[in-house]
Motif scaffolding. Structure first.
Motif, PDB file in Angstrom:
ATOM      1  N   TYR A   1       0.839  -1.213   0.000  1.00 29.18           N
ATOM      2  CA  TYR A   1       0.000   0.000   0.000  1.00 29.18           C
ATOM      3  C   TYR A   1       0.869   1.256   0.000  1.00 29.18           C
ATOM      4  O   TYR A   1       0.442   2.304  -0.462  1.00 29.18           O
ATOM      5  N   GLU A   2       2.093   1.128   0.521  1.00 31.51           N
ATOM      6  CA  GLU A   2       2.989   2.288   0.482  1.00 31.51           C
ATOM      7  C   GLU A   2       3.418   2.618  -0.947  1.00 31.51           C
ATOM      8  O   GLU A   2       3.941   3.688  -1.209  1.00 31.51           O
ATOM      9  N   HIS A   3       3.234   1.644  -1.835  1.00 28.15           N
ATOM     10  CA  HIS A   3       3.577   1.866  -3.248  1.00 28.15           C
ATOM     11  C   HIS A   3       2.315   1.936  -4.089  1.00 28.15           C
ATOM     12  O   HIS A   3       2.295   1.512  -5.245  1.00 28.15           O
ATOM     13  N   GLY A   4       1.251   2.383  -3.481  1.00 27.66           N
ATOM     14  CA  GLY A   4       0.029   2.647  -4.259  1.00 27.66           C
ATOM     15  C   GLY A   4      -0.927   1.479  -4.392  1.00 27.66           C
ATOM     16  O   GLY A   4      -1.980   1.616  -5.018  1.00 27.66           O
ATOM     17  N   GLN A   5      -0.584   0.310  -3.818  1.00 25.68           N
ATOM     18  CA  GLN A   5      -1.474  -0.837  -3.953  1.00 25.68           C
ATOM     19  C   GLN A   5      -2.595  -0.810  -2.920  1.00 25.68           C
ATOM     20  O   GLN A   5      -2.616  -1.587  -1.960  1.00 25.68           O
ATOM     21  N   PHE A   6      -3.512   0.123  -3.096  1.00 25.54           N
ATOM     22  CA  PHE A   6      -4.714   0.181  -2.258  1.00 25.54           C
ATOM     23  C   PHE A   6      -5.814   0.816  -3.087  1.00 25.54           C
ATOM     24  O   PHE A   6      -5.552   1.335  -4.171  1.00 25.54           O
ATOM     25  N   SER A   7      -7.020   0.733  -2.596  1.00 23.37           N
ATOM     26  CA  SER A   7      -8.097   1.433  -3.296  1.00 23.37           C
ATOM     27  C   SER A   7      -9.073   2.021  -2.295  1.00 23.37           C
ATOM     28  O   SER A   7      -9.168   1.562  -1.152  1.00 23.37           O
ATOM     29  N   THR A   8      -9.751   3.057  -2.745  1.00 23.91           N
ATOM     30  CA  THR A   8     -10.794   3.659  -1.928  1.00 23.91           C
ATOM     31  C   THR A   8     -12.046   3.789  -2.778  1.00 23.91           C
ATOM     32  O   THR A   8     -11.965   4.029  -3.982  1.00 23.91           O
ATOM     33  N   THR A   9     -13.167   3.594  -2.154  1.00 22.32           N
ATOM     34  CA  THR A   9     -14.450   3.791  -2.831  1.00 22.32           C
ATOM     35  C   THR A   9     -15.310   4.675  -1.942  1.00 22.32           C
ATOM     36  O   THR A   9     -15.472   4.376  -0.761  1.00 22.32           O
ATOM     37  N   SER A  10     -15.823   5.739  -2.517  1.00 19.39           N
ATOM     38  CA  SER A  10     -16.651   6.653  -1.718  1.00 19.39           C
ATOM     39  C   SER A  10     -18.119   6.390  -1.988  1.00 19.39           C
ATOM     40  O   SER A  10     -18.533   6.260  -3.143  1.00 19.39           O
ATOM     41  N   TYR A  11     -18.862   6.320  -0.924  1.00 16.63           N
ATOM     42  CA  TYR A  11     -20.305   6.135  -1.022  1.00 16.63           C
ATOM     43  C   TYR A  11     -20.978   7.337  -0.376  1.00 16.63           C
ATOM     44  O   TYR A  11     -20.492   7.846   0.627  1.00 16.63           O
ATOM     45  N   THR A  12     -22.088   7.753  -0.962  1.00 16.71           N
ATOM     46  CA  THR A  12     -22.834   8.824  -0.298  1.00 16.71           C
ATOM     47  C   THR A  12     -24.314   8.464  -0.270  1.00 16.71           C
ATOM     48  O   THR A  12     -24.829   7.766  -1.149  1.00 16.71           O
ATOM     49  N   LEU A  13     -24.939   8.964   0.750  1.00 17.31           N
ATOM     50  CA  LEU A  13     -26.361   8.718   0.955  1.00 17.31           C
ATOM     51  C   LEU A  13     -27.005  10.082   1.123  1.00 17.31           C
ATOM     52  O   LEU A  13     -26.510  10.919   1.886  1.00 17.31           O
ATOM     53  N   HIS A  14     -28.095  10.279   0.400  1.00 19.64           N
ATOM     54  CA  HIS A  14     -28.717  11.590   0.414  1.00 19.64           C
ATOM     55  C   HIS A  14     -30.220  11.425   0.508  1.00 19.64           C
ATOM     56  O   HIS A  14     -30.824  10.689  -0.262  1.00 19.64           O
ATOM     57  N   GLN A  15     -30.803  12.096   1.457  1.00 17.69           N
ATOM     58  CA  GLN A  15     -32.239  11.960   1.632  1.00 17.69           C
ATOM     59  C   GLN A  15     -32.955  13.223   1.188  1.00 17.69           C
ATOM     60  O   GLN A  15     -32.611  14.323   1.626  1.00 17.69           O
ATOM     61  N   THR A  16     -33.945  13.060   0.319  1.00 24.63           N
ATOM     62  CA  THR A  16     -34.789  14.197  -0.069  1.00 24.63           C
ATOM     63  C   THR A  16     -36.148  13.972   0.576  1.00 24.63           C
ATOM     64  O   THR A  16     -36.312  13.031   1.359  1.00 24.63           O
ATOM     65  N   ALA A  17     -37.121  14.797   0.210  1.00 30.59           N
ATOM     66  CA  ALA A  17     -38.437  14.700   0.843  1.00 30.59           C
ATOM     67  C   ALA A  17     -39.011  13.290   0.741  1.00 30.59           C
ATOM     68  O   ALA A  17     -39.528  12.749   1.712  1.00 30.59           O
ATOM     69  N   ASP A  18     -38.889  12.666  -0.408  1.00 28.46           N
ATOM     70  CA  ASP A  18     -39.524  11.356  -0.535  1.00 28.46           C
ATOM     71  C   ASP A  18     -38.587  10.295  -1.081  1.00 28.46           C
ATOM     72  O   ASP A  18     -39.005   9.225  -1.468  1.00 28.46           O
ATOM     73  N   ARG A  19     -37.323  10.642  -1.169  1.00 26.54           N
ATOM     74  CA  ARG A  19     -36.403   9.670  -1.762  1.00 26.54           C
ATOM     75  C   ARG A  19     -35.107   9.565  -0.993  1.00 26.54           C
ATOM     76  O   ARG A  19     -34.680  10.513  -0.340  1.00 26.54           O
ATOM     77  N   LEU A  20     -34.523   8.397  -1.148  1.00 28.08           N
ATOM     78  CA  LEU A  20     -33.194   8.193  -0.598  1.00 28.08           C
ATOM     79  C   LEU A  20     -32.309   7.878  -1.796  1.00 28.08           C
ATOM     80  O   LEU A  20     -32.607   6.965  -2.569  1.00 28.08           O
ATOM     81  N   VAL A  21     -31.262   8.651  -1.971  1.00 25.62           N
ATOM     82  CA  VAL A  21     -30.400   8.459  -3.132  1.00 25.62           C
ATOM     83  C   VAL A  21     -29.046   7.957  -2.659  1.00 25.62           C
ATOM     84  O   VAL A  21     -28.416   8.558  -1.780  1.00 25.62           O
ATOM     85  N   PHE A  22     -28.629   6.857  -3.230  1.00 23.85           N
ATOM     86  CA  PHE A  22     -27.355   6.259  -2.840  1.00 23.85           C
ATOM     87  C   PHE A  22     -26.416   6.283  -4.034  1.00 23.85           C
ATOM     88  O   PHE A  22     -26.755   5.783  -5.094  1.00 23.85           O
ATOM     89  N   GLU A  23     -25.250   6.869  -3.841  1.00 24.07           N
ATOM     90  CA  GLU A  23     -24.292   6.930  -4.941  1.00 24.07           C
ATOM     91  C   GLU A  23     -23.035   6.148  -4.616  1.00 24.07           C
ATOM     92  O   GLU A  23     -22.494   6.267  -3.523  1.00 24.07           O
ATOM     93  N   ILE A  24     -22.638   5.363  -5.593  1.00 21.08           N
ATOM     94  CA  ILE A  24     -21.415   4.575  -5.434  1.00 21.08           C
ATOM     95  C   ILE A  24     -20.361   5.195  -6.315  1.00 21.08           C
ATOM     96  O   ILE A  24     -20.501   5.230  -7.536  1.00 21.08           O
ATOM     97  N   GLY A  25     -19.332   5.721  -5.701  1.00 20.07           N
ATOM     98  CA  GLY A  25     -18.270   6.366  -6.475  1.00 20.07           C
ATOM     99  C   GLY A  25     -17.417   5.333  -7.201  1.00 20.07           C
ATOM    100  O   GLY A  25     -17.475   4.136  -6.925  1.00 20.07           O
ATOM    101  N   VAL A  26     -16.614   5.818  -8.107  1.00 26.06           N
ATOM    102  CA  VAL A  26     -15.694   4.938  -8.826  1.00 26.06           C
ATOM    103  C   VAL A  26     -14.587   4.507  -7.870  1.00 26.06           C
ATOM    104  O   VAL A  26     -14.089   5.319  -7.102  1.00 26.06           O
ATOM    105  N   ARG A  27     -14.243   3.258  -7.914  1.00 24.69           N
ATOM    106  CA  ARG A  27     -13.132   2.812  -7.077  1.00 24.69           C
ATOM    107  C   ARG A  27     -11.842   3.431  -7.585  1.00 24.69           C
ATOM    108  O   ARG A  27     -11.540   3.391  -8.772  1.00 24.69           O
TER     109      ARG A  27
END
Ligand code: MIG
Length: 804
Positions: free
Chosen positions: A718-744
């Motif tokens: 991992y010190e030489h770049g061998q790792f990955s991160t993936t960002s997830y977000t959750l967003h709530q609106t009046a009647d919806r829940l939106v889930f986004e999966i970022g690019v790894r």
């Protein structure tokens, strides 16, 4: 309890300022003969030093990771008035009175903090047995946390705390201080303003936090310099980050070290260890590591095996490894005095042992009776000691357990009965060439140096594998070398209660990888105590069961099927949560954050969290309220502002809220913050038994984000770049829940896997018909399954009012 010193009338304070000069990032204030140096490390980290005789010691700082000048360039201005000098950075100001040199800090809004009441003091100008002190104001509603390993409550306001590594008598209580660790680091918090302090002094020292006199706190040391760092927040999170920059953060541990560890003093034979391992597998209770206590050695000679109990350690360890078990062996500092013993011979030859003031090698009694002690403050000795570990690594040992390294030294041989425990003579000589000093100055560094030697030895000798070291004693910065356990506790409910503030305060002191002996070390746990301790322990950063020789056995199954089932369930939960836990360790490595956090860490503006010693946050999202009284099935829980969900029922709870939680023995009250995204993996017998497939993401309606960290879990790639991160977000609106999966992102590619998304606490109508969707009305849980192809995606769910 040892008496702390008292400030004497004879203390000297600064007089009038003669002149000031700026040298790079340091402002030097000349007060006649005494001088003060104020160094700007970053816009929020300031170092303050006093030299009573005008000469700043050139001695290294043992705990601080880099020299002051290695920090990126710091921008600041100095304004001079007839009364004071004001040093201004982008985030704070430091004001120094011309008369008497009183210091005060203020944030951008002008709120004062860390303000001198008496200012810098010393009792004589020569460095021989000089004492130094500083007294500062406690602001209204200010509270104090951290201070390393302590007993007592979460908030240390009103207490005196000694920094002197000690093997305390068994049965410690709220008045017992000090314990094994000396970590002169704390966090001061009031609404809207947090700052940290590191007292950079290795001598015996103490803090008095409004005990002797209310309204002021003092730090005082029995030698060395008055030298401290102030780390401004204003949030506890930013203080942890600043302390991390100063004292270093833990390196990523191997993933297996986050599994369950089973230890016991008395694992004395090969067959006992094999039986123990087999028991875990046949009973389907996850476990990664078995610890071997002093019984594995030949007559307590470090780096040897007792050939009767362990005729073929290499074969044993290979077999265990085949079954997914690692072995960690204890290594004590005391080297047996025995002319026929290679380690002793070689140590004498290389002159690694500590000498008394009169020049003879220092001897003391520990497990091997007459013993000598390596001087780990010397780099060549650390290297020598680290290399000795080869004898263990060659047969397949995976990690090293450093015990007795306060160091604890007994007054007479054990053959004459266990006598009083002391330590190395304070006037014994230690230190690298050119920095020779007395044990008194470096006593607090003994465990720290030993852990460093162990870590560096493992790193040198095993190249690609991440070291695993566990130590009982340490100093500030010990997290760079080792995990810490809290020493010999008792099988008492009080010690289960104590474990919570103890571990959380260690986390706030920059030491995140910590745990207590699950079930208690001394004495016999009841099944109920063991079950409750396991529930808490399953969420502790370091998760190890351990017990003393001669006590009843303390493994998960010895208390009957009910307790066994509870242990199985909670350890399985821990193992499923490994992707979450591992990411928290990555965060700790990146930013110095604790893994197990008091609520005040995330709710610093809610004073109701300041005294909450018995609720813990594992990362930002999971809140546990462990049960720690016998015979109880209910307890009070405080949920701070915001929406929470009951882990077991998905019930929505609207904070701030005080509630009475129902917790039969099978349950520990557990809550999840709205907006939480919790990654988890499959059930496993040991970490990395299976690939992370499916990757489950538990979503709790609300707004939130989570970044999942992944790598191979054992190497330094991992010190030489061998790792990955993936960002997830959750967003709530009046009647919806939106889930986004970022690019790894990143070079590490996990195995192809399925993604299981579970949306908790959804109402009657579920998501719009995805083929893989299933809906469980009992738990109001919506499940969706995908192939995780690593591409960005947005899922949207129609959710009715969940409060209905
Ligand atoms: O004098 O190695 O805290 O975990 O089992 C006792 C025997 C020495 C103290 C440690 C404990 C360990 C025990 N050790």
């Amino acid at each position: 309890m040892t008496e702390v010193s008292k400030l004497t009338e004879s203390f000297i304070t600064l007089g009038a300022l003669h002149s000031s000069t700026r040298a790079g990032r340091t402002l030097i204030l000349d007060y006649g003969s005494p001088r003060v140096a104020i160094t700007v490390l970053t816009d929020r980290i300031i170092r303050v030093r006093l030299a009573p005789d005008g000469a700043f010691a050139a001695r290294r700082s043992w705990a601080v990771v880099q020299a002051d000048d290695a920090f990126p360039e710091a921008v600041f201005e100095i304004e001079e008035s007839s009364y004071a000098l004001v040093l201004r950075t982008a985030s704070l100001t430091v004001r120094i009175e011309r008369d008497r040199g009183s210091l005060s800090f203020a944030d951008a809004q002008g709120q004062a903090f860390c303000t001198d009441e008496v200012g810098m003091q010393w009792n004589q100008t020569t460095s021989e047995s000089r004492r130094v002190a500083c007294t500062k104001r406690i602001e209204a509603d200010e509270h104090f946390f951290g201070f390393g390993e302590r007993t007592g409550p979460l908030d240390k306001l009103g207490r005196q705390l000694i920094n002197w590594t000690t093997d305390p008598a068994h049965g410690h209580g709220p008045g017992t201080d000090p314990l094994y660790q000396a970590i002169p680091v704390f966090l001061a918090l009031r609404t809207g303003l947090a700052y940290g302090v590191f007292f950079n002094n290795t001598w015996r020292s103490h803090f008095d936090i409004g005990a002797r006199r209310s309204g002021v706190w003092t730090m005082e040391a029995e030698g060395g310099e008055l030298d401290y760092y102030v780390v401004y927040g204003p949030t506890p999170e930013q203080v942890s980050e600043g302390l991390g920059a100063l004292l270093g953060t833990l390196p990523l541990p191997p993933r297996w070290a986050l599994g369950y560890h089973q230890s016991r003093w008395g694992h004395a034979t090969d067959s006992m260890v094999r039986d123990l391992a087999a028991e875990f597998r046949t009973r389907d209770i996850p476990c990664d590591v078995i610890h071997l206590d002093i019984d594995y050695m030949d007559g307590y000679r470090v780096f040897t095996w007792n050939s009767q109990g362990f005729p073929d350690p290499r074969g044993l360890l290979a077999d265990l490894r085949g079954d997914g078990f690692r072995i960690v062996t204890i290594v004590d500092p005391g080297v047996k005095v025995d002319p026929d013993y290679k380690v002793y011979q070689a140590g004498l030859e290389h002159d690694v042992f500590i000498h008394r003031a009169d020049g003879a090698v220092f001897h003391g009694y520990v497990w091997p009776d007459d013993a000598v002690f390596a001087d780990y403050t010397r780099p060549e000795v650390r290297e020598w000691w680290g290399n000795m570990q080869k004898a263990l690594l060659d047969v397949g040992v995976s990690g090293i357990w450093n015990d007795m390294n306060e160091p604890a030294v007994f007054e007479r041989p054990f053959s004459q009965g266990v006598g009083k425990v002391g330590t190395i003579d304070l006037d014994a000589m230690q230190g690298p060439e050119g920095e020779r000093t007395t044990h008194a100055e470096v006593h607090n560094l003994y465990g720290y140096g030993m852990a460093c030697a162990s870590y560096e030895g493992l790193r040198r000798q095993r190249g690609s594998e991440r070291p695993f070291v566990i130590t009982r004693s340490g100093f500030a910065g010990v997290q760079r070398w080792s995990t810490c356990w809290m020493g010999d506790n008792d099988s008492w409910w009080e010690h289960l209660e104590l474990a919570m503030p103890q571990l959380m305060n260690m986390g706030l002191s920059s030491v995140p990888f910590v745990g207590t002996d699950i079930g208690g070390f001394n004495g016999n746990a009841s099944g109920e105590l063991f079950a409750r301790w396991m529930q808490f322990g399953a969420l502790a950063p370091f998760c190890r069961g351990h017990s003393e020789i001669g006590t009843e056995r303390h493994e998960p199954w010895v208390f009957g099927p009910r307790v066994e089932a509870i242990c199985r369930e909670f350890l399985r939960l821990r193992y499923r949560l490994l992707p979450y836990l591992y990411t928290l360790f990555w965060e700790a490595a990146q930013r110095g954050s604790p893994v197990l956090r008091p609520l005040l860490y995330h709710y610093p503006d809610d004073p109701a969290t300041y005294q909450l010693h018995d609720q813990v946050l594992l990362g930002p999202s999971l809140l546990a309220a462990p049960m720690y009284h016998p015979g109880r099935e209910h307890r009070h829980v405080y949920l701070p502002e915001g929406v929470w969900y009951d882990w077991w029922t998905n019930e929505l709870l609207d904070g701030p809220l005080h509630l009475l939680a129902f917790a039969p023995l099978e349950r520990m009250p557990l809550y999840v913050r709205a907006g939480a995204i919790i990654p988890s993996g499959p059930d496993q017998h040991y970490a990395d038994e299976r690939p992370l497939d499916p990757l489950t993401l538990d979503l709790y309606p609300g707004n939130g984000a989570f970044t999942l960290y992944e790598d191979d879990g054992y190497s330094f790639e991992y010190e030489h770049g061998q790792f990955s991160t993936t960002s997830y977000t959750l967003h709530q609106t009046a009647d919806r829940l939106v889930f986004e999966i970022g690019v790894r992102e990143g070079a590490y590619v996990p195995t192809t896997r399925r993604l299981l998304i579970r949306v908790h606490a959804v109402g009657e109508q579920a998501a719009e018909g995805h083929p893989g969707a299933g809906y469980d009305s009992v738990h109001r849980l919506l499940t969706l399954e995908f192939d995780d192809d690593g591409h960005a995606r947005t899922l949207s769910f129609k959710i009715p009012d969940t409060t209905a």
